[in-house]
Design an enzyme around this catalytic site. Structure first.
Site, PDB file in Angstrom:
ATOM      1  N   LYS A 115      66.428  20.288  76.711  1.00 12.43           N
ATOM      2  CA  LYS A 115      66.183  18.844  76.603  1.00 12.43           C
ATOM      3  C   LYS A 115      67.404  18.023  77.030  1.00 12.43           C
ATOM      4  O   LYS A 115      67.251  16.905  77.505  1.00 12.43           O
ATOM      5  CB  LYS A 115      65.751  18.463  75.181  1.00 12.43           C
ATOM      6  CG  LYS A 115      64.325  18.892  74.882  1.00 12.43           C
ATOM      7  CD  LYS A 115      63.709  18.138  73.719  1.00 12.43           C
ATOM      8  CE  LYS A 115      62.266  18.573  73.509  1.00 12.43           C
ATOM      9  NZ  LYS A 115      61.672  18.074  72.263  1.00 12.43           N
ATOM     10  N   LYS A 197      54.380  27.542  80.786  1.00 14.49           N
ATOM     11  CA  LYS A 197      53.435  27.307  79.693  1.00 14.49           C
ATOM     12  C   LYS A 197      52.785  25.936  79.882  1.00 14.49           C
ATOM     13  O   LYS A 197      53.394  25.019  80.431  1.00 14.49           O
ATOM     14  CB  LYS A 197      54.133  27.428  78.333  1.00 14.49           C
ATOM     15  CG  LYS A 197      54.616  26.146  77.751  1.00 14.49           C
ATOM     16  CD  LYS A 197      55.000  26.257  76.295  1.00 14.49           C
ATOM     17  CE  LYS A 197      55.363  24.842  75.836  1.00 14.49           C
ATOM     18  NZ  LYS A 197      55.487  24.628  74.450  1.00 14.49           N
ATOM     19  N   LYS A 200      52.457  19.367  77.154  1.00 13.06           N
ATOM     20  CA  LYS A 200      51.972  17.993  77.195  1.00 13.06           C
ATOM     21  C   LYS A 200      52.856  17.108  78.061  1.00 13.06           C
ATOM     22  O   LYS A 200      52.442  16.028  78.445  1.00 13.06           O
ATOM     23  CB  LYS A 200      51.773  17.378  75.811  1.00 13.06           C
ATOM     24  CG  LYS A 200      52.696  17.754  74.708  1.00 13.06           C
ATOM     25  CD  LYS A 200      52.201  17.110  73.406  1.00 13.06           C
ATOM     26  CE  LYS A 200      52.734  17.765  72.170  1.00 13.06           C
ATOM     27  NZ  LYS A 200      53.945  17.143  71.616  1.00 13.06           N
TER      28      LYS A 200
HETATM   29  P1  ATP Z   1      56.324  19.108  74.975  1.00 13.69           P
HETATM   30  O1  ATP Z   1      55.812  19.325  76.349  1.00 13.69           O
HETATM   31  O2  ATP Z   1      56.372  17.674  74.559  1.00 13.69           O
HETATM   32  O3  ATP Z   1      57.532  19.917  74.637  1.00 13.69           O
HETATM   33  P2  ATP Z   1      54.410  20.993  73.958  1.00 13.69           P
HETATM   34  O4  ATP Z   1      53.092  20.839  74.621  1.00 13.69           O
HETATM   35  O5  ATP Z   1      55.270  22.109  74.411  1.00 13.69           O
HETATM   36  O6  ATP Z   1      55.194  19.643  74.008  1.00 13.69           O
HETATM   37  P3  ATP Z   1      55.029  21.103  71.151  1.00 13.69           P
HETATM   38  O7  ATP Z   1      54.999  19.764  70.499  1.00 13.69           O
HETATM   39  O8  ATP Z   1      56.339  21.705  71.493  1.00 13.69           O
HETATM   40  O9  ATP Z   1      54.090  21.085  72.433  1.00 13.69           O
HETATM   41  O10 ATP Z   1      54.208  22.141  70.285  1.00 13.69           O
HETATM   42  C1  ATP Z   1      53.233  21.840  69.336  1.00 13.69           C
HETATM   43  C2  ATP Z   1      52.589  23.115  68.897  1.00 13.69           C
HETATM   44  O11 ATP Z   1      51.721  23.609  69.911  1.00 13.69           O
HETATM   45  C3  ATP Z   1      53.544  24.272  68.589  1.00 13.69           C
HETATM   46  O12 ATP Z   1      53.077  24.984  67.471  1.00 13.69           O
HETATM   47  C4  ATP Z   1      53.517  25.118  69.837  1.00 13.69           C
HETATM   48  O13 ATP Z   1      53.822  26.457  69.575  1.00 13.69           O
HETATM   49  C5  ATP Z   1      52.055  24.942  70.276  1.00 13.69           C
HETATM   50  N1  ATP Z   1      51.936  25.040  71.737  1.00 13.69           N
HETATM   51  C6  ATP Z   1      52.474  24.197  72.643  1.00 13.69           C
HETATM   52  N2  ATP Z   1      52.154  24.560  73.883  1.00 13.69           N
HETATM   53  C7  ATP Z   1      51.407  25.679  73.781  1.00 13.69           C
HETATM   54  C8  ATP Z   1      50.781  26.560  74.720  1.00 13.69           C
HETATM   55  N3  ATP Z   1      50.863  26.327  76.017  1.00 13.69           N
HETATM   56  N4  ATP Z   1      50.091  27.612  74.261  1.00 13.69           N
HETATM   57  C9  ATP Z   1      49.984  27.844  72.944  1.00 13.69           C
HETATM   58  N5  ATP Z   1      50.554  27.070  72.001  1.00 13.69           N
HETATM   59  C10 ATP Z   1      51.262  25.996  72.397  1.00 13.69           C
END
Ligand code: ATP
Ligand code: LTN
Length: 333
Positions: A115, A197, A200
């Site tokens: 980050k 992965k 969002k």
């Molecule tokens: P950002 O892109 O803002 O970092 P993110 O989509 O990676 O967000 P987080 O807020 O970091 O999401 O994660 C929220 C929850 O969703 C966590 O428990 C994380 O493990 C799960 N999660 C996020 N992305 C995935 C994915 N691609 N597959 C499975 N679980 C996920």
């Protein structure tokens, strides 16, 4: 019965729109877990501001996320559903835990390094301190288990270290939480780049399917999903990451196992797999979106859930905080 249930803690930040990755990896499991554990589910708005947010948008996203939790089936009666910033004990415990955490440990965190690169203009103390606030979240509720995706594993490990450190210096104060790994679809990948992965905050919105995408957008994204040129529907994460990802998503949304899915696509091509996966996702999302819209129109209800959640969360959190204040020697009148 009640007292013997283990405590589970989890949270999601109210930033951006959630993807089906968040659904499969987090919220979908929450619904199953609420019958097995005493669950605390938070909206981590204090974590969200470690990256600059637009205030009105953060407020809106917070309400949307609460409505989404409930629309997905998280039951505000069965578990404690609350907003992190509405329970002051989080900030208070985080401060104390800061004095049991080393700067070097925080600088080594993968998410911090990542980050800091992405937000080079705003490497604030909160970004560095993020894992300590997360440790405070978990430890306040004496959580036994925390469901973690691969990306949060390191933060849970540091939480355990901090808890053990405190317990060793004083006396057992915090439960040392265990990670809870999910069975299916622990990780969903980007539809356009299956090496990454699904996230969002991805740059290419076609790679992520959002919980708010309408039916047409869902179908379009799956039809354009990147696969390979071999043509056979088979699960092989290494050689066929795109197809394997589609199978995982299909399985999670249709309720069949990956093996059953592979069998049902025998002799059929990728177009069928994409179509069927899109359909399965669309079928699940449409009613969730309708329910979310209905809830969002009922401000009184949502505010009531927030108020009730804050009260119940604070009751547990304050007990732990009081113990900690006493142990470190804060004078109490
Ligand atoms: P950002 O892109 O803002 O970092 P993110 O989509 O990676 O967000 P987080 O807020 O970091 O999401 O994660 C929220 C929850 O969703 C966590 O428990 C994380 O493990 C799960 N999660 C996020 N992305 C995935 C994915 N691609 N597959 C499975 N679980 C996920
Ligand atoms: N950092 C997490 C959200 C989060 C969390 C927590 C998860 C904040 N506090 C406590 C589990 C336990 C995320 O971005 N996924």
């Amino acid at each position: 019965m009640e007292e013997t249930r283990k405590v589970l803690y989890s949270a999601v930040q109210p930033t951006n729109s959630l993807t089906i990755g968040n659904y499969i990896g987090a919220i979908g499991n929450w619904v199953r877990q609420q019958t097995k554990y005493d669950c605390f589910y938070a909206i981590a708005d204090m974590h969200a501001i470690t990256v600059r947010q637009t205030p009105a948008e953060l407020r809106q996203k917070t309400r949307e996320l609460l409505a989404l939790y409930i629309a997905c089936g998280v039951d505000p009666e069965a578990c404690v559903l609350y907003l992190q910033s509405s329970v002051p004990a989080h900030a208070e415990l985080a401060w104390v835990l800061n004095t049991f955490t080393y700067v070097g440990e925080m600088e080594r965190m993968t998410q911090f390094k990542d980050k800091s690169q992405r937000h080079a203009e705003n490497i604030n103390m909160g970004l560095l301190d993020y894992p300590v606030l997360m440790a405070a979240d978990i430890l306040l509720y004496q959580a036994d288990v925390v469901p973690v995706g691969a990306d949060q594993k390191q933060h849970l490990e540091i939480t355990r270290d901090i808890a053990e450190r405190f317990n060793n210096i004083y006396s057992p104060t915090f439960k040392v939480p265990e990670p809870l790994f999910t069975e299916v679809g622990a990780k969903i990948y980007d539809l356009q780049d299956p090496a990454k992965k699904m996230s969002k905050s991805a740059e290419n919105p076609n790679g992520s399917v959002f919980m708010t995408d309408d039916g047409d957008a869902v179908m379009k994204k799956f039809k354009r999903a990147v696969t390979d040129s071999d043509g056979e529907v088979r699960y092989d994460e290494e050689k066929k990451p795109g197809v394997s990802n589609l199978l995982t998503i299909y399985s999670a949304f249709s309720g069949v196992t990956v093996d059953e899915a592979v069998k049902s696509f025998e002799g059929r091509g990728y177009a069928d797999l994409k179509e069927a996966t899109g359909e399965a996702v669309r079928e699940k999302l449409v009613p969730i979106q309708e329910e979310q819209r209905r809830l969002l129109a009922d401000k009184g209800y949502l505010d009531g859930v927030f108020r009730n959640g804050a009260e119940r969360a604070a009751r547990t959190a304050n007990k732990t905080l009081e113990k900690v204040y006493r142990k470190v020697g804060f004078y109490k009148v």
